[in-house]
Design an enzyme around this catalytic site. Structure first.
Site, PDB file in Angstrom:
ATOM      1  N   LYS A 176      47.229  40.797  47.799  1.00 55.73           N
ATOM      2  CA  LYS A 176      46.324  40.225  48.802  1.00 55.73           C
ATOM      3  C   LYS A 176      47.096  39.890  50.073  1.00 55.73           C
ATOM      4  CE  LYS A 176      43.273  38.569  45.252  1.00 55.73           C
ATOM      5  NZ  LYS A 176      43.121  37.561  44.211  1.00 55.73           N
ATOM      6  N   GLN A 213      42.893  31.582  42.683  1.00 64.19           N
ATOM      7  CA  GLN A 213      43.189  32.691  41.777  1.00 64.19           C
ATOM      8  C   GLN A 213      42.896  32.268  40.336  1.00 64.19           C
ATOM      9  OE1 GLN A 213      44.188  35.914  42.636  1.00 64.19           O
ATOM     10  NE2 GLN A 213      43.866  36.326  40.459  1.00 64.19           N
ATOM     11  N   ASP A 247      34.816  34.544  47.504  1.00 61.63           N
ATOM     12  CA  ASP A 247      34.469  35.374  46.344  1.00 61.63           C
ATOM     13  C   ASP A 247      33.072  35.038  45.813  1.00 61.63           C
ATOM     14  OD1 ASP A 247      34.943  37.481  44.691  1.00 61.63           O
ATOM     15  OD2 ASP A 247      36.200  36.421  43.260  1.00 61.63           O
TER      16      ASP A 247
END
Ligand code: NDP
Length: 285
Positions: free
Chosen positions: A51, A95, A118
């Site tokens: 990322k 994460q 997300d």
């Protein structure tokens, strides 16, 4: 047709880089993504590194907060509180998975929904479930968004088609099923309690596999001409190589389109994360 996620994501990233090149001049700064990584799980560490690299390539400022695996829920919540308040941070990604002593739902729901790149806060999940066709004003979860983009790039319109989704997780199975439904497909969701999965998958014009079972879907479970999106990331128990939930070799002759693993959905997920971060940034102006 093999759907080359790597190639497609490379061209999307190049377009994004072009799109945001003048943002510092126009808006005073570049978009910024902050990732919270708790612990040193090798797969998570690798994803976070990817990322960072992709952010740099696109021109998004990236920052990773690395906490030890022993960090308490309160410590993670404290970091989130600071990031929520920091107006220079546009997107926040925690994460997953988090260490077992931390409640993932508590952490996720402490995230400012406007920075939820997300789309996994309870509010954004419910927004997705009430979303009709059309543009969302919140982030669509990255992996499901990547699956839909791959279908679009392949010129496959789900409207009126039978779609079968294997897996019912909050991050992949359920949201991708809703997106397919919104796109006009008739959707069946299968899971570990589903009987005779092969009978169901043989009805699929579009199959999305997200169960984490190496090479579970064989060619004889497929209809001729099916489009296959393989989300699974597994290790082949025999060769130890990376593989998907679909047995690529036996599926290929049946498929009109299929994603490989690696190089299919994975690169698209990161690409959608970049798009979502840019959208969060632009919604501020
Ligand atoms: P989860 O473990 O959260 O969910 C797995 C789902 O698969 C569950 O709904 C489970 O059913 C179902 N399932 C498990 N075994 C079977 C089986 N034998 N038959 C039918 N259904 C089964 O996984 P995720 O959704 O998080 O991830 C799925 C896969 O996708 C993994 O391989 C993961 O690594 C990969 N992944 C890839 C990403 C990418 O960017 N490419 C991103 C995210 C995930 P039940 O609900 O009944 O337990």
């Amino acid at each position: 047709m093999i759907l080359n996620g790597k190639q497609i994501s490379d061209s999307i990233k190049a377009e994004l880089a072009k799109k945001i090149a003048d943002f510092p001049q126009k808006y005073g700064r570049a978009p910024k993504l902050t990732v919270i990584l708790v612990g040193k799980d090798p797969a998570s560490t690798r994803y976070v590194r990817n990322k960072e690299i992709t952010c740099e390539r696109v021109g998004i400022e990236s920052h990773t907060i690395r906490l030890p695996a022993t960090a308490s829920e309160e410590e993670v919540l404290k970091e989130l509180e600071i990031l929520n308040k920091d107006s220079s941070v546009d997107g926040i990604l925690v994460q997953l998975p988090l260490p077992k002593h931390i409640s993932e739902r508590n952490i996720i729901d402490a995230l400012d929904p406007k920075k939820d790149v997300d789309g996994i806060t309870s509010l954004n999940i419910s927004r997705l479930w009430t979303l009709k066709r059309g543009q969302a004003d919140f982030c669509i979860p990255c992996t499901p968004a990547g699956c839909m983009r791959l279908l679009e790039e392949a010129g496959i319109n789900p409207d009126g088609k039978n779609a079968v989704v294997l897996g019912r997780s909050n991050i992949v199975g359920l949201p991708v099923a809703k997106l397919l439904l919104n796109a006009g497909a008739t959707v069946t969701i299968c899971h570990s309690r589903t009987r005779n999965i092969g009978e169901i998958t043989r009805q699929a014009d579009i199959l999305v596999a997200a169960i984490g079972q190496p090479k579970f879907v064989k060619g004889d479970m497929l209809k001729e001409g099916v489009a296959i999106i393989d989300v699974g990331i597994n290790q082949d128990p025999v060769t130890k190589e990376l593989c998907g939930d679909v047995d690529f070799e036996s599926a290929l002759p049946k498929a009109s389109a299929i994603t490989p693993v690696p190089g299919g959905v994975g690169p698209m997920t990161i690409c959608m994360l970049m798009e979502n971060t840019i959208e969060c940034f632009l919604r501020k102006f």
